[in-house]
Design a protein around this motif. Structure first.
Motif, PDB file in Angstrom:
ATOM      1  N   SER A 103      72.827  68.600 -23.813  1.00 48.07           N
ATOM      2  CA  SER A 103      71.619  68.177 -22.838  1.00 48.07           C
ATOM      3  C   SER A 103      72.070  66.931 -21.988  1.00 48.07           C
ATOM      4  CB  SER A 103      70.361  67.929 -23.472  1.00 48.07           C
ATOM      5  OG  SER A 103      69.611  66.752 -23.197  1.00 48.07           O
ATOM      6  N   ASN A 104      72.835  65.851 -22.437  1.00 49.14           N
ATOM      7  CA  ASN A 104      73.066  64.781 -21.932  1.00 49.14           C
ATOM      8  C   ASN A 104      74.334  65.429 -20.865  1.00 49.14           C
ATOM      9  OD1 ASN A 104      72.705  61.798 -22.551  1.00 49.14           O
ATOM     10  ND2 ASN A 104      72.163  63.025 -24.488  1.00 49.14           N
ATOM     11  N   VAL A 105      74.919  66.288 -20.917  1.00 47.73           N
ATOM     12  CA  VAL A 105      75.951  66.554 -19.744  1.00 47.73           C
ATOM     13  C   VAL A 105      74.947  67.026 -18.591  1.00 47.73           C
ATOM     14  CG1 VAL A 105      77.693  68.308 -19.053  1.00 47.73           C
ATOM     15  CG2 VAL A 105      77.759  67.325 -21.437  1.00 47.73           C
ATOM     16  N   PHE A 106      74.292  67.900 -18.920  1.00 48.20           N
ATOM     17  CA  PHE A 106      73.076  68.305 -17.861  1.00 48.20           C
ATOM     18  C   PHE A 106      72.681  66.907 -17.176  1.00 48.20           C
ATOM     19  CE2 PHE A 106      73.636  72.356 -19.654  1.00 48.20           C
ATOM     20  CZ  PHE A 106      73.915  73.173 -18.605  1.00 48.20           C
ATOM     21  N   MET A 107      72.037  66.094 -18.131  1.00 52.21           N
ATOM     22  CA  MET A 107      71.542  65.092 -17.487  1.00 52.21           C
ATOM     23  C   MET A 107      72.297  63.824 -16.836  1.00 52.21           C
ATOM     24  SD  MET A 107      69.911  61.634 -19.648  1.00 52.21           S
ATOM     25  CE  MET A 107      71.658  60.997 -19.819  1.00 52.21           C
ATOM     26  N   THR A 108      73.311  63.969 -17.062  1.00 45.09           N
ATOM     27  CA  THR A 108      74.571  62.884 -16.413  1.00 45.09           C
ATOM     28  C   THR A 108      74.676  63.547 -15.133  1.00 45.09           C
ATOM     29  OG1 THR A 108      74.980  62.171 -18.460  1.00 45.09           O
ATOM     30  CG2 THR A 108      76.479  61.830 -16.553  1.00 45.09           C
ATOM     31  N   PHE A 109      74.859  64.752 -15.024  1.00 43.63           N
ATOM     32  CA  PHE A 109      75.191  65.398 -13.780  1.00 43.63           C
ATOM     33  C   PHE A 109      74.024  65.464 -12.781  1.00 43.63           C
ATOM     34  CE2 PHE A 109      78.937  66.986 -15.509  1.00 43.63           C
ATOM     35  CZ  PHE A 109      79.788  67.211 -14.277  1.00 43.63           C
ATOM     36  N   ALA A 110      72.798  65.561 -13.437  1.00 42.61           N
ATOM     37  CA  ALA A 110      71.468  65.682 -12.777  1.00 42.61           C
ATOM     38  C   ALA A 110      71.103  64.256 -12.105  1.00 42.61           C
ATOM     39  CB  ALA A 110      70.232  66.059 -13.408  1.00 42.61           C
ATOM     40  N   TRP A 111      71.536  63.090 -12.721  1.00 43.38           N
ATOM     41  CA  TRP A 111      71.137  61.873 -12.294  1.00 43.38           C
ATOM     42  C   TRP A 111      72.254  61.191 -11.507  1.00 43.38           C
ATOM     43  CZ3 TRP A 111      68.937  58.234 -16.865  1.00 43.38           C
ATOM     44  CH2 TRP A 111      67.838  58.669 -17.191  1.00 43.38           C
ATOM     45  N   TYR A 112      73.385  61.652 -11.761  1.00 48.57           N
ATOM     46  CA  TYR A 112      74.720  60.848 -10.866  1.00 48.57           C
ATOM     47  C   TYR A 112      75.474  61.745 -10.179  1.00 48.57           C
ATOM     48  CZ  TYR A 112      73.087  57.283 -14.267  1.00 48.57           C
ATOM     49  OH  TYR A 112      72.312  56.216 -14.999  1.00 48.57           O
ATOM     50  N   ALA A 113      75.611  63.079 -10.179  1.00 48.70           N
ATOM     51  CA  ALA A 113      76.308  63.867  -9.538  1.00 48.70           C
ATOM     52  C   ALA A 113      76.172  63.942  -8.124  1.00 48.70           C
ATOM     53  CB  ALA A 113      76.910  64.970  -9.945  1.00 48.70           C
ATOM     54  N   HIS A 114      75.158  63.872  -7.767  1.00 48.07           N
ATOM     55  CA  HIS A 114      74.667  63.775  -6.252  1.00 48.07           C
ATOM     56  C   HIS A 114      75.226  62.453  -5.552  1.00 48.07           C
ATOM     57  CE1 HIS A 114      71.438  60.759  -6.600  1.00 48.07           C
ATOM     58  NE2 HIS A 114      71.303  61.347  -7.614  1.00 48.07           N
TER      59      HIS A 114
ATOM     60  N   PHE B 277      67.751  72.556 -17.094  1.00 52.56           N
ATOM     61  CA  PHE B 277      68.690  73.141 -18.204  1.00 52.56           C
ATOM     62  C   PHE B 277      68.656  71.797 -19.265  1.00 52.56           C
ATOM     63  CE2 PHE B 277      69.947  75.723 -14.609  1.00 52.56           C
ATOM     64  CZ  PHE B 277      69.649  76.817 -15.374  1.00 52.56           C
ATOM     65  N   GLU B 278      68.617  70.457 -18.934  1.00 52.53           N
ATOM     66  CA  GLU B 278      68.655  69.400 -19.688  1.00 52.53           C
ATOM     67  C   GLU B 278      67.454  69.435 -20.615  1.00 52.53           C
ATOM     68  OE1 GLU B 278      67.425  64.949 -20.338  1.00 52.53           O
ATOM     69  OE2 GLU B 278      67.325  65.808 -18.319  1.00 52.53           O
ATOM     70  N   TYR B 279      66.357  69.932 -20.019  1.00 52.73           N
ATOM     71  CA  TYR B 279      65.095  69.897 -20.955  1.00 52.73           C
ATOM     72  C   TYR B 279      64.868  71.062 -21.980  1.00 52.73           C
ATOM     73  CZ  TYR B 279      62.806  65.700 -18.995  1.00 52.73           C
ATOM     74  OH  TYR B 279      62.586  64.224 -18.605  1.00 52.73           O
ATOM     75  N   MET B 280      65.843  71.998 -21.512  1.00 57.82           N
ATOM     76  CA  MET B 280      65.875  73.463 -22.228  1.00 57.82           C
ATOM     77  C   MET B 280      66.604  73.191 -23.601  1.00 57.82           C
ATOM     78  SD  MET B 280      63.806  75.435 -20.885  1.00 57.82           S
ATOM     79  CE  MET B 280      64.064  77.061 -21.898  1.00 57.82           C
ATOM     80  N   LEU B 281      67.357  72.155 -23.459  1.00 60.82           N
ATOM     81  CA  LEU B 281      68.419  71.834 -24.688  1.00 60.82           C
ATOM     82  C   LEU B 281      67.805  70.451 -25.464  1.00 60.82           C
ATOM     83  CD1 LEU B 281      71.762  72.416 -22.968  1.00 60.82           C
ATOM     84  CD2 LEU B 281      70.718  73.657 -24.672  1.00 60.82           C
ATOM     85  N   GLN B 282      67.062  69.531 -24.573  1.00 63.76           N
ATOM     86  CA  GLN B 282      66.892  68.143 -25.205  1.00 63.76           C
ATOM     87  C   GLN B 282      65.478  68.680 -26.068  1.00 63.76           C
ATOM     88  OE1 GLN B 282      64.031  66.401 -23.834  1.00 63.76           O
ATOM     89  NE2 GLN B 282      64.478  64.468 -24.556  1.00 63.76           N
ATOM     90  N   VAL B 283      64.496  69.132 -25.587  1.00 59.50           N
ATOM     91  CA  VAL B 283      63.302  69.445 -26.245  1.00 59.50           C
ATOM     92  C   VAL B 283      63.437  70.006 -27.856  1.00 59.50           C
ATOM     93  CG1 VAL B 283      61.131  70.674 -26.155  1.00 59.50           C
ATOM     94  CG2 VAL B 283      61.978  69.347 -24.128  1.00 59.50           C
ATOM     95  N   PRO B 284      64.118  71.020 -27.663  1.00 63.47           N
ATOM     96  CA  PRO B 284      64.472  71.783 -29.005  1.00 63.47           C
ATOM     97  C   PRO B 284      65.203  70.858 -29.949  1.00 63.47           C
ATOM     98  CG  PRO B 284      65.091  73.481 -27.366  1.00 63.47           C
ATOM     99  CD  PRO B 284      64.465  72.222 -26.599  1.00 63.47           C
ATOM    100  N   ALA B 285      66.128  70.173 -29.290  1.00 64.27           N
ATOM    101  CA  ALA B 285      66.783  69.100 -30.160  1.00 64.27           C
ATOM    102  C   ALA B 285      66.118  68.105 -30.547  1.00 64.27           C
ATOM    103  CB  ALA B 285      68.109  68.345 -29.190  1.00 64.27           C
ATOM    104  N   ASN B 286      65.300  67.557 -29.803  1.00 65.25           N
ATOM    105  CA  ASN B 286      64.204  66.581 -30.451  1.00 65.25           C
ATOM    106  C   ASN B 286      63.374  66.934 -31.503  1.00 65.25           C
ATOM    107  OD1 ASN B 286      65.466  64.089 -29.310  1.00 65.25           O
ATOM    108  ND2 ASN B 286      63.930  64.749 -27.585  1.00 65.25           N
ATOM    109  N   ARG B 287      62.932  68.446 -31.470  1.00 64.80           N
ATOM    110  CA  ARG B 287      62.039  69.135 -32.332  1.00 64.80           C
ATOM    111  C   ARG B 287      62.731  69.217 -33.586  1.00 64.80           C
ATOM    112  NH1 ARG B 287      57.248  70.881 -29.974  1.00 64.80           N
ATOM    113  NH2 ARG B 287      56.690  72.247 -31.386  1.00 64.80           N
ATOM    114  N   ILE B 288      63.986  69.635 -33.584  1.00 65.69           N
ATOM    115  CA  ILE B 288      64.869  69.942 -34.729  1.00 65.69           C
ATOM    116  C   ILE B 288      65.089  68.673 -35.482  1.00 65.69           C
ATOM    117  CG2 ILE B 288      67.084  70.630 -35.654  1.00 65.69           C
ATOM    118  CD1 ILE B 288      66.881  72.699 -33.056  1.00 65.69           C
ATOM    119  N   GLY B 289      65.569  67.527 -34.717  1.00 71.50           N
ATOM    120  CA  GLY B 289      65.955  66.452 -35.270  1.00 71.50           C
ATOM    121  C   GLY B 289      64.905  65.465 -35.866  1.00 71.50           C
ATOM    122  N   TYR B 290      63.570  65.648 -35.304  1.00 72.08           N
ATOM    123  CA  TYR B 290      62.453  64.735 -35.810  1.00 72.08           C
ATOM    124  C   TYR B 290      62.128  65.339 -37.386  1.00 72.08           C
ATOM    125  CZ  TYR B 290      57.980  62.549 -35.605  1.00 72.08           C
ATOM    126  OH  TYR B 290      56.817  61.627 -35.935  1.00 72.08           O
ATOM    127  N   ASN B 291      62.337  66.773 -37.749  1.00 71.93           N
ATOM    128  CA  ASN B 291      62.144  67.095 -39.137  1.00 71.93           C
ATOM    129  C   ASN B 291      63.124  66.266 -39.925  1.00 71.93           C
ATOM    130  OD1 ASN B 291      60.420  69.149 -38.440  1.00 71.93           O
ATOM    131  ND2 ASN B 291      62.139  70.611 -37.857  1.00 71.93           N
TER     132      ASN B 291
END
Length: 114
Positions: free
Chosen positions: A14-25, A47-61
């Motif tokens: 998710s961070n790979v997508f986030m970093t590209f979304a925020w800075y590659a432009h 795509f960042e959110y499609m990975l980040q949201v499940p990651a946080n839901r899994i991790g919060y367990n």
């Protein structure tokens, strides 16, 4: 332990997508109007959110909210530095090392009770 590993993997991707979304432009769309960059970034951020949201839901367990946040920040820095150096062609700075050590300190303090 499997949930933590899956959380780290999903947050890293998710961070790979986030970093590209925020800075590659800044490099790839520098001559385009800002709204073109915003639309491209939003498309990548989906795509960042499609990975980040499940990651946080899994991790919060298995982790607290604070632990998830500090883990996210550590992963963000570990993704950002190679991106800045290799993709954006920024010079490597010793300050990245010092910032990384500070973040590692935060990781230690937030996870030390577990």
């Amino acid at each position: 332990m499997r949930q933590i590993g899956l959380t780290v993997l999903l947050l890293s991707l998710s961070n790979v997508f986030m970093t590209f979304a925020w800075y590659a432009h800044l490099r790839d769309l520098s001559g385009k109007p800002w709204f073109v960059a915003a639309l491209a970034s939003w498309g990548i951020a989906f795509f960042e959110y499609m990975l980040q949201v499940p990651a946080n839901r899994i991790g919060y367990n298995v982790m607290s909210l604070g632990q998830l946040k500090i883990l996210q920040e550590a992963i963000t820095l570990s993704v950002f530095v190679p991106f800045a150096v290799y993709y954006m062609k920024e010079p490597f700075k010793l300050d990245y090392v010092w910032a990384g050590l500070c973040v590692l300190g935060a990781v230690y303090f937030i996870f030390r009770g577990n």
